[in-house]
Structures are given as C-alpha cells and as structure tokens.
Design an enzyme around this catalytic site. Sequence first.
Site, PDB file in Angstrom:
ATOM      1  N   LEU A 124       0.845  -1.202   0.000  1.00 10.66           N
ATOM      2  CA  LEU A 124       0.000   0.000   0.000  1.00 10.66           C
ATOM      3  C   LEU A 124       0.881   1.253   0.000  1.00 10.66           C
ATOM      4  CD1 LEU A 124      -2.834   1.393   0.375  1.00 10.66           C
ATOM      5  CD2 LEU A 124      -2.510   1.141   2.840  1.00 10.66           C
ATOM      6  N   THR A 125       1.780   1.329   0.982  1.00  7.81           N
ATOM      7  CA  THR A 125       2.593   2.538   1.184  1.00  7.81           C
ATOM      8  C   THR A 125       3.458   2.857  -0.037  1.00  7.81           C
ATOM      9  OG1 THR A 125       2.639   2.145   3.547  1.00  7.81           O
ATOM     10  CG2 THR A 125       4.394   3.524   2.687  1.00  7.81           C
ATOM     11  N   ALA A 129       2.853   8.462  -0.250  1.00 11.79           N
ATOM     12  CA  ALA A 129       1.562   8.133   0.376  1.00 11.79           C
ATOM     13  C   ALA A 129       1.742   7.074   1.456  1.00 11.79           C
ATOM     14  CB  ALA A 129       0.564   7.631  -0.676  1.00 11.79           C
ATOM     15  N   GLY A 130       1.567   7.492   2.715  1.00 14.31           N
ATOM     16  CA  GLY A 130       1.662   6.557   3.834  1.00 14.31           C
ATOM     17  C   GLY A 130       0.399   6.670   4.663  1.00 14.31           C
ATOM     18  N   ILE A 156       8.025  -2.229   2.170  1.00 17.88           N
ATOM     19  CA  ILE A 156       7.078  -3.348   2.140  1.00 17.88           C
ATOM     20  C   ILE A 156       7.656  -4.561   2.887  1.00 17.88           C
ATOM     21  CG2 ILE A 156       5.685  -4.852   0.639  1.00 17.88           C
ATOM     22  CD1 ILE A 156       4.966  -1.759   0.625  1.00 17.88           C
ATOM     23  N   GLN A 280      11.599   1.671  46.482  1.00 20.14           N
ATOM     24  CA  GLN A 280      10.255   2.059  46.037  1.00 20.14           C
ATOM     25  C   GLN A 280      10.255   2.755  44.676  1.00 20.14           C
ATOM     26  OE1 GLN A 280       8.514   4.168  49.367  1.00 20.14           O
ATOM     27  NE2 GLN A 280       7.826   2.248  50.296  1.00 20.14           N
ATOM     28  N   GLN A 337      15.785   1.806  32.055  1.00 18.46           N
ATOM     29  CA  GLN A 337      16.091   2.543  33.288  1.00 18.46           C
ATOM     30  C   GLN A 337      16.349   1.585  34.459  1.00 18.46           C
ATOM     31  OE1 GLN A 337      16.471   5.574  32.637  1.00 18.46           O
ATOM     32  NE2 GLN A 337      16.938   6.389  34.662  1.00 18.46           N
ATOM     33  N   GLU A 364       1.272   0.273  10.333  1.00 18.13           N
ATOM     34  CA  GLU A 364      -0.182  -0.030  10.343  1.00 18.13           C
ATOM     35  C   GLU A 364      -0.989   1.133  10.940  1.00 18.13           C
ATOM     36  OE1 GLU A 364      -1.482  -4.031  10.904  1.00 18.13           O
ATOM     37  OE2 GLU A 364       0.443  -4.853  10.256  1.00 18.13           O
TER      38      GLU A 364
HETATM   39  N1  COS Z   1     -13.933  -0.743   7.343  1.00 19.59           N
HETATM   40  C1  COS Z   1     -14.736  -0.738   6.234  1.00 19.59           C
HETATM   41  N2  COS Z   1     -14.883   0.340   5.444  1.00 19.59           N
HETATM   42  C2  COS Z   1     -14.224   1.463   5.776  1.00 19.59           C
HETATM   43  C3  COS Z   1     -13.392   1.526   6.914  1.00 19.59           C
HETATM   44  C4  COS Z   1     -13.259   0.367   7.697  1.00 19.59           C
HETATM   45  N3  COS Z   1     -12.469   0.347   8.785  1.00 19.59           N
HETATM   46  N4  COS Z   1     -12.850   2.754   7.004  1.00 19.59           N
HETATM   47  C5  COS Z   1     -13.352   3.455   5.975  1.00 19.59           C
HETATM   48  N5  COS Z   1     -14.154   2.664   5.238  1.00 19.59           N
HETATM   49  C6  COS Z   1     -14.910   3.062   4.032  1.00 19.59           C
HETATM   50  C7  COS Z   1     -15.907   4.135   4.406  1.00 19.59           C
HETATM   51  O1  COS Z   1     -17.128   3.557   4.808  1.00 19.59           O
HETATM   52  C8  COS Z   1     -16.032   4.929   3.135  1.00 19.59           C
HETATM   53  O2  COS Z   1     -16.931   4.259   2.268  1.00 19.59           O
HETATM   54  P1  COS Z   1     -17.992   5.104   1.373  1.00 19.59           P
HETATM   55  O3  COS Z   1     -17.136   5.921   0.442  1.00 19.59           O
HETATM   56  O4  COS Z   1     -18.781   4.044   0.697  1.00 19.59           O
HETATM   57  O5  COS Z   1     -18.763   5.945   2.345  1.00 19.59           O
HETATM   58  C9  COS Z   1     -14.646   4.830   2.518  1.00 19.59           C
HETATM   59  O6  COS Z   1     -14.019   3.670   3.101  1.00 19.59           O
HETATM   60  C10 COS Z   1     -13.800   6.050   2.793  1.00 19.59           C
HETATM   61  O7  COS Z   1     -13.789   6.255   4.194  1.00 19.59           O
HETATM   62  P2  COS Z   1     -13.300   7.595   4.869  1.00 19.59           P
HETATM   63  O8  COS Z   1     -13.764   8.767   4.093  1.00 19.59           O
HETATM   64  O9  COS Z   1     -13.646   7.506   6.305  1.00 19.59           O
HETATM   65  O10 COS Z   1     -11.730   7.445   4.694  1.00 19.59           O
HETATM   66  P3  COS Z   1     -10.650   8.531   4.913  1.00 19.59           P
HETATM   67  O11 COS Z   1      -9.963   8.819   3.629  1.00 19.59           O
HETATM   68  O12 COS Z   1     -11.187   9.710   5.643  1.00 19.59           O
HETATM   69  O13 COS Z   1      -9.603   7.757   5.843  1.00 19.59           O
HETATM   70  C11 COS Z   1      -7.697   7.620   7.219  1.00 19.59           C
HETATM   71  C12 COS Z   1      -8.593   8.482   6.368  1.00 19.59           C
HETATM   72  C13 COS Z   1      -6.621   8.531   7.756  1.00 19.59           C
HETATM   73  C14 COS Z   1      -8.462   7.020   8.350  1.00 19.59           C
HETATM   74  C15 COS Z   1      -7.098   6.470   6.348  1.00 19.59           C
HETATM   75  O14 COS Z   1      -6.503   7.021   5.193  1.00 19.59           O
HETATM   76  C16 COS Z   1      -6.076   5.657   7.100  1.00 19.59           C
HETATM   77  O15 COS Z   1      -6.390   4.750   7.880  1.00 19.59           O
HETATM   78  N6  COS Z   1      -4.779   5.970   6.888  1.00 19.59           N
HETATM   79  C17 COS Z   1      -3.705   5.225   7.502  1.00 19.59           C
HETATM   80  C18 COS Z   1      -3.221   4.186   6.573  1.00 19.59           C
HETATM   81  C19 COS Z   1      -2.161   3.376   7.227  1.00 19.59           C
HETATM   82  O16 COS Z   1      -2.387   2.726   8.234  1.00 19.59           O
HETATM   83  N7  COS Z   1      -0.965   3.403   6.633  1.00 19.59           N
HETATM   84  C20 COS Z   1       0.100   2.643   7.168  1.00 19.59           C
HETATM   85  C21 COS Z   1       0.754   1.853   6.100  1.00 19.59           C
HETATM   86  S1  COS Z   1      -0.071   0.411   5.708  1.00 19.59           S
HETATM   87  S2  COS Z   1       0.948  -0.950   6.737  1.00 19.59           S
END
Ligand code: COS
Length: 386
Positions: A124-125, A129-130, A156, A280, A337, A364
């Site tokens: 994904l990353t 884009a992360g 990855i 303590q 520590q 994650e």
């Molecule tokens: N389960 C199922 N569906 C989900 C969901 C979940 N946990 N989270 C979001 N969705 C769905 C929503 O329902 C929405 O669907 P609709 O478009 O049909 O309404 C869609 O996905 C988009 O959701 P949302 O608008 O809430 O997503 P955002 O872009 O606002 O999410 C965050 C932003 C920051 C939460 C997201 O980009 C994220 O988790 N980023 C971190 C990624 C990460 O962990 N990166 C680390 C590297 S990967 S190891």
Amino acid sequence: MALDADTFDQLLRTVRRFVKERLVPMEGDVARNDRIPDEIRREMRDLGLFGLSIPVEFGGLGLNMEEEVRVAFELGLTSPAFRSVIGTNNGIGSQGLVMDGTEAQKAAYLPRLATGEIISSFALTEPEAGSDASSIRTTARRDGDGYVLNGTKRFITNAPYAGLFTVFARTETEGKPKGSVTAFLVEAGLPGLSLGKIDKKMGQAGSHTCDVIFENCRVPASAVLGDKEGQGFKTAMKVLDRGRLHISAFCVGVAERLIADSLAYAMQRRQFGQPIAEFQLIQAMLADSRAESYAARCMVLETARAKDREENVSTEAACCKMFASEMVGRVADRAVQIHGGAGYMEEYGIERAYRDVRLFRIYEGTTQIQQILIARNMIREAAAAA
Ligand code: COS
C-alpha cells in the site's frame, strides 16, 4: 470457526514452548546476523504458524480473533523479527484475500499461504503516500484483457521473500480518489516487477523490507481482488482494522517479556546493600508497567471478542493500537532505566527491544492516525445520534 478448548490450549502450550526453547535462545544471533535461520522457518511451517488466521477449508487453523490475539501475546515474548516471518501471511498479506477475494482466488493462494509455501506482502505505502492512504499514485491502466501497473511501493515488509503481493493501485485517474483504488493480487517474478535493495532499519533486525517497483508490469484481469474495481480502499481499511488489533496484542506480549526481564534483574541486582527491587522508586516503575500492560491486555481481549461477535470495532481497534503501542514504548523505556548501565549495553538485549518497539507506534497507522480515527468516529456517531 473457533477451535475446541483443548485443541486451542494445546496450540498455546506448543507456541509457548517453541518461543521459550527455540526462539529466545536465538535472539542475539538473529540480531547480529540480521537473519532468521531457515530451520526456524521450517519449524514454523511444521507448527502451522503461517496459517493461524486462514480458514480451515483452505488449510489454515481458522483461529477467531480472540484466539489469534492470545497466540500473539505468546509470540510477543520473543524478538519481533520472528513474528514478522509469519506476520504477513496471517495478517495484512492474506486478509484482503480472506475478506474480499473470489472463491477461485482464495483456492489459488490461501492453501499455499497457510503452509508457508509462499509468503505474501501488503503493498500500500508509497514514497508519497503513507498515512494518506487514498493518495496513492501507482496506476493500473486497463489494456486489452489485463492491466498495466506502474509505480513504486515503499517499506514493504517481507517483500524480499514474497511470492504474492496485494498491490493497491489507481484504476481511474479521474473521479473520487478513494473510489478509484483497486487491489490486485500480483505474483512475484512477473516481467516489470522488481525489488529495491533491503532497507537498513533502526531495529527488528532479521525482518526485512524493501521497495517494490512496477514498470509496465502486466497482470491479467483475474488479478483484481474480488473481481471488482474501486473496492481497494475499503479492503485496505478492513485489513488494517484487523491488523491493528493483532499488533496491539503483540505489543502486550513484548511488554510482558520486558516486565519479566526487568523484575528478574531488579531482584538479583544489588545496590546499597540490597536488591534494587526493594527500592520504592524501582517498584513504582515495575507497578506502572504492570498496570499499563494489564490494561492493554484487557482492551485487546475485549475488542477481539466484540470483533468475533461481528461488531464494528474500528474505533476500539484504533484505541488498542494507540494505547498498546505507546504503552510498550513506556515499558521499554522503564526497562532500560531499571537495568541502568546494563540496559544500554547490547549483551542484555534490552536496548535492542527499546529500538524494536519504536516501530509499533508507526506502522499499520501511526498514533496520530489512530487519534484522528477515534475522534472522527466519535464525532460521526454523535452527529448520527443527534
Ligand atoms: N472498514 C470498512 N470500510 C471502511 C473503513 C473500515 N475500517 N474505514 C473506511 N471505510 C470506508 C468508508 O465507509 C467509506 O466508504 P464510502 O465511500 O462508501 O462511504 C470509505 O471507506 C472512505 O472512508 P473515509 O472517508 O472515512 O476514509 P478517509 O480517507 O477519511 O480515511 C484515514 C482516512 C486517515 C483514516 C485512512 O486514510 C487511514 O487509515 N490511513 C492510515 C493508513 C495506514 O495505516 N498506513 C500505514 C501503512 S499500511 S501498513
């Protein structure tokens, strides 16, 4: 489907013994050589550890979430690099397929993932884009009966060993950014797919990450996960919900190991004529670590049980990931520590754990991403209830 209680207890006991007798004695060597011995990978295969979370019908053990986190507590009692060997096949590398794959895709890959015959990675990353997962730039252009992938994936995990990648790419350049993300099942070795050199990291030696590069890499249309374009972002979010809970459980295990090591050291190390555990100020550190790791253990178990009841646990999984990863950071800091000078020296392994656990607050989803998710869900729920 959950295992019967006796079989599960036996599995837990086997994992505990494997960790204690085989993995713990090798921790120093793995860190020094930056390599997990092949015989350990083989033993992990023989124990069925690659298929903990893969359904029984596809050759896995089919653990439910509560069982999986209880195994993760045990795996946390040794270096994180060992868990990483089996981490992606049980977690982010396979769960997209388990959740959203077609029957043909599951049948094609899950049995081999469950045995560890092939390793899977979650791609994904990207360099740009992360945290902002929906802004990925890798493209998948439709071309005849397939797609052509272009782009670079970064950091990855297990990519150097992977036989299968779940790759997130943009199938439309116009339109909603989230709606145009599609997940692809891409096999290693395809023309146009290459790997960068192995990253040098702060910790977790023995676990490897690298770039995965696509240059006009052609995949068949059957590679689209779930046979449906535009579902990739949701798949990624669902996979991460589950992955975050697993990581939280693992953090609890690591904290419990650090607490046990700190307590043992404090009870034998003497200063001012008595074991330092009698002081303590040392006791306060031990007690804080114990209470915090216990809190995290309870949160993780409670959330895992709710997930097994098929409740939406996005908020709770984010709470667990935030609390448990921050908690193990504090526990590791106190462990250094309590060990004093010895805590800073390589031979005791405490400084290594201190570096290893730093990653948990980042991958994650960073702590800051969890905070955003939790607060945003709170606001949404309140608005929906109003
Ligand atoms: N389960 C199922 N569906 C989900 C969901 C979940 N946990 N989270 C979001 N969705 C769905 C929503 O329902 C929405 O669907 P609709 O478009 O049909 O309404 C869609 O996905 C988009 O959701 P949302 O608008 O809430 O997503 P955002 O872009 O606002 O999410 C965050 C932003 C920051 C939460 C997201 O980009 C994220 O988790 N980023 C971190 C990624 C990460 O962990 N990166 C680390 C590297 S990967 S190891």
